[in-house]
Motif scaffolding. Structure first.
Motif, PDB file in Angstrom:
ATOM      1  N   GLY A 150      27.527  15.400 -39.307  1.00 39.26           N
ATOM      2  CA  GLY A 150      26.083  15.636 -39.241  1.00 39.26           C
ATOM      3  C   GLY A 150      25.466  15.611 -40.616  1.00 39.26           C
ATOM      4  O   GLY A 150      26.085  16.054 -41.588  1.00 39.26           O
TER       5      GLY A 150
ATOM      6  N   LYS B  27      28.081  12.778 -31.292  1.00 41.11           N
ATOM      7  CA  LYS B  27      26.707  12.711 -30.786  1.00 41.11           C
ATOM      8  C   LYS B  27      26.660  13.197 -29.339  1.00 41.11           C
ATOM      9  O   LYS B  27      27.536  12.896 -28.541  1.00 41.11           O
ATOM     10  CB  LYS B  27      26.203  11.275 -30.890  1.00 41.11           C
ATOM     11  CG  LYS B  27      24.716  11.115 -30.555  1.00 41.11           C
ATOM     12  CD  LYS B  27      24.244   9.715 -30.876  1.00 41.11           C
ATOM     13  CE  LYS B  27      24.180   9.489 -32.369  1.00 41.11           C
ATOM     14  NZ  LYS B  27      23.625   8.150 -32.715  1.00 41.11           N
TER      15      LYS B  27
ATOM     16  N   THR C  35      24.564  19.266 -33.031  1.00 41.59           N
ATOM     17  CA  THR C  35      23.187  19.167 -33.499  1.00 41.59           C
ATOM     18  C   THR C  35      23.102  19.795 -34.884  1.00 41.59           C
ATOM     19  O   THR C  35      23.683  20.854 -35.130  1.00 41.59           O
ATOM     20  CB  THR C  35      22.229  19.907 -32.554  1.00 41.59           C
ATOM     21  OG1 THR C  35      22.374  19.397 -31.229  1.00 41.59           O
ATOM     22  CG2 THR C  35      20.781  19.729 -32.996  1.00 41.59           C
TER      23      THR C  35
ATOM     24  N   SER D  26      20.478  21.175 -37.971  1.00 44.58           N
ATOM     25  CA  SER D  26      19.109  21.603 -38.233  1.00 44.58           C
ATOM     26  C   SER D  26      19.084  22.365 -39.549  1.00 44.58           C
ATOM     27  O   SER D  26      20.133  22.691 -40.112  1.00 44.58           O
ATOM     28  CB  SER D  26      18.583  22.475 -37.096  1.00 44.58           C
ATOM     29  OG  SER D  26      19.373  23.648 -36.959  1.00 44.58           O
TER      30      SER D  26
END
Length: 123
Positions: free
Chosen positions: A49, A64, A68, A70
């Motif tokens: 990531g 994927k 995730t 962030s």
């Protein structure tokens, strides 16, 4: 000197979830890229990531749909949310940072690395 400290690793059963955190400190100027990598014994390190200071992110195909990435802008913290974990996700997970947008940093390399946090997924 930029320092990266990972946290959140642990042991989980297959199908479970974990969230890793990476806190960055020190002088790092925009634009910059932060990434998560993993490495298990006998295997090469691989990226899982990437996210830049404009919050543009990418997740490699290998994870994927399950992982995730962030960030929390003001605190220079990057998170890796990992869902539907599999035994093959077992690895040491490292946070890394480098100058430039991620397309450049991925190509030319990350400058700073954390010490890693261990993720173990049991079947």
């Amino acid at each position: 000197q930029v320092q990266l400290v990972e946290s959140g690793g642990g042991s989980v059963q297959a199908g479970g979830s974990l969230t890793l955190s990476c806190a960055a400190s020190g002088p790092i100027s925009r634009p910059y890229c932060m990434g998560w990598f993993r490495q298990s014994p006998g295997k090469e390190r691989e990226g899982v990531g990437y996210i830049d200071s404009d919050s543009d992110s990418s997740i490699p195909d290998r994870v994927k749909g399950r992982f995730t990435i962030s960030r929390e802008n003001t605190k220079k913290i990057v998170y890796l949310q990992m869902n539907s974990l599999k035994p093959e996700d077992t690895a040491m997970y490292y946070c890394a940072a480098g100058g430039g947008y991620c397309a450049t940093t991925i190509t030319y390399g990350f400058d700073y690395w954390g010490n890693g946090t261990l993720v173990t997924v049991s079947s």
